[in-house]
Structure formats: C-alpha cells, structure tokens
Motif scaffolding. Structure first.
Motif: not given
Length: 242
Positions: A187-188, A207, A209
């Motif tokens: 997520a990060n 998942g 970015n």
C-alpha cells in the motif's frame, strides 16, 4: 492524480526505457546491419519489438532464469524477425541474430535520462527506500545497471532482477518479494515504469501504486488505471518530492 501522502515510502524504478532511452541501442543496431532510409519509423519498430519481447517471454515463462539461455536467445532472434516483418523487412535468422548481438553491445553505451540520478538521490535523502526492479537475465541487467552507474546510487540489496529473483514482471510475486526483502508494504510502495503490461498492470495487480512513465506518449492497453503519469523526470519530481 491524487496527492501523495507524506512519510517514508518504497519507491522503485524500472530500468529499460525508464532510466535511459531504450530505443537508442536498437536504432544503432538496425543502422549497423540494415540499409535504412532516413524516414525509417524507428520508434514504431521499437514498440513492436518490445511487444514481441514481452509476449514471447510470457508465453515461455522463466525465459530470464539461469539455464534458459538457449530459449532466451531464440526469443530474442524471433522478436527481431517478427517486429521487422510488420514493416515489410524480412530478415534471415542469421541477420536477426547479428542485429540482436549488436543491440546487446550497444546497451552498454547508455546514460540516464536527465534528472534521474538527481531525483533518486533526493528521494533517498528524504528517507524513502529507493530501488530498481527489472526483467532480464541477472548478469546482463546488472551490467546495464553498472553502465548507467546506478550501482553507485542504489544500494545492492534494493536491486531486484527477475532472472535472479525467479519471477518476471508482471507476476505480482516479484513485487511481493520486494516488499518482504525491503520491509516495505504494498500500500505504501510506488513503481515507476514505462511498460503498460509489465509495469503498470504488474504493480496494480500486486496492490502497489503504479506510476506510468509514458514519455513515448502511447495509449493504455487495458482498462487498468495508473495512479500517476509523467513524461519526464521533472514531472516525476514534482509529484514524488515533498
């Protein structure tokens, strides 16, 4: 584009056609082996060359792994023949092999895109985990990374080459392993790459970015939606740096 939240992140870059101009070595190889007219559509050929490279690699599975050298060479020769055939240039296997060999030699006369090194150093100084994720045989890709002097910028434990890891992009297991090794979370984590299939789709399916480095201004190949897009390192820096 959405605003990137502050705080340490995992920020990883593709290598070919993201850190440097991948068309340049192919242009040099084609010029050295074929009698081409001045208006030859190099960039269009490059796009088909990359398409067949990805398609043939995916069909084989594990073509970049150790022990698959013969299959890798076969794929490389075939992609040259198929790409050129679309432009009504028929070459023999021997001619395609010479183009491929010259193309490999030219890949070690490369330099990073303007602003690439500066952005990476700034991201590191800001406290982010910065690394590389690239498809290809381990030795060959590492030689290109050294030709770009990226081995002096990126810590070796943050360099991930598919031939060494065991998974090729867009396989989400490659991205998952990067998270596990670097202590980052999906997520990060941010992945910056030019290839729609390998980089955008691969990152999204894992998942992550996805940051599409679309400096060749090509169209999306599916309904996937990258989180961010940029055409040069100035645009990348304007989003990634606080």
């Amino acid at each position: 584009m959405k605003e990137i939240q502050k705080g340490p992140k995992g920020i990883f870059f593709d290598v070919d056609d993201t850190l440097y101009d991948h068309l340049q070595p192919l242009r040099q190889a084609l010029n050295s082996e074929l009698a081409l007219e001045g208006d030859f559509p190099y960039e269009a050929v490059y796009h088909r060359f990359r398409y067949y490279s990805d398609a043939l690699s995916a069909r084989h599975g594990g073509v970049n792994a150790a022990g698959a050298e013969r299959d890798l060479q076969e794929m490389r020769v075939k992609r040259v023949m198929l790409a050129l055939a679309e432009f009504r240039i028929d070459v023999t296997r021997a001619e395609a092999a010479r183009i491929q060999d010259q193309y490999l030699r030219e890949q070690f006369h490369i330099s990073p895109f303007p602003g690439a090194v500066e952005l990476i150093r700034s991201l590191q100084a800001a406290g982010h985990v910065v690394g590389l994720i690239t498809n290809g045989p381990a030795e060959h890709q590492m030689a290109k990374i050294k030709a770009l002097a990226m081995d002096r910028v990126i810590q070796p434990e943050n360099i991930f080459i598919s031939g060494a890891v065991g998974y090729d992009k867009p396989d989400p297991r490659l991205f998952t392993q990067v998270n596990e090794v670097t202590g980052t979370t999906a997520a990060n984590s941010f992945y910056i790459g030019d290839s729609w299939r390998n980089d955008v789709v691969g990152a999204l399916e894992a998942g992550w970015n996805a940051f599409w480095f679309n400096h060749r201004h090509v169209k999306p190949e599916s309904a996937h939606q990258p989180h961010y897009s940029a055409v040069n390192y100035q645009e990348l820096a304007s989003v990634l740096l606080p």
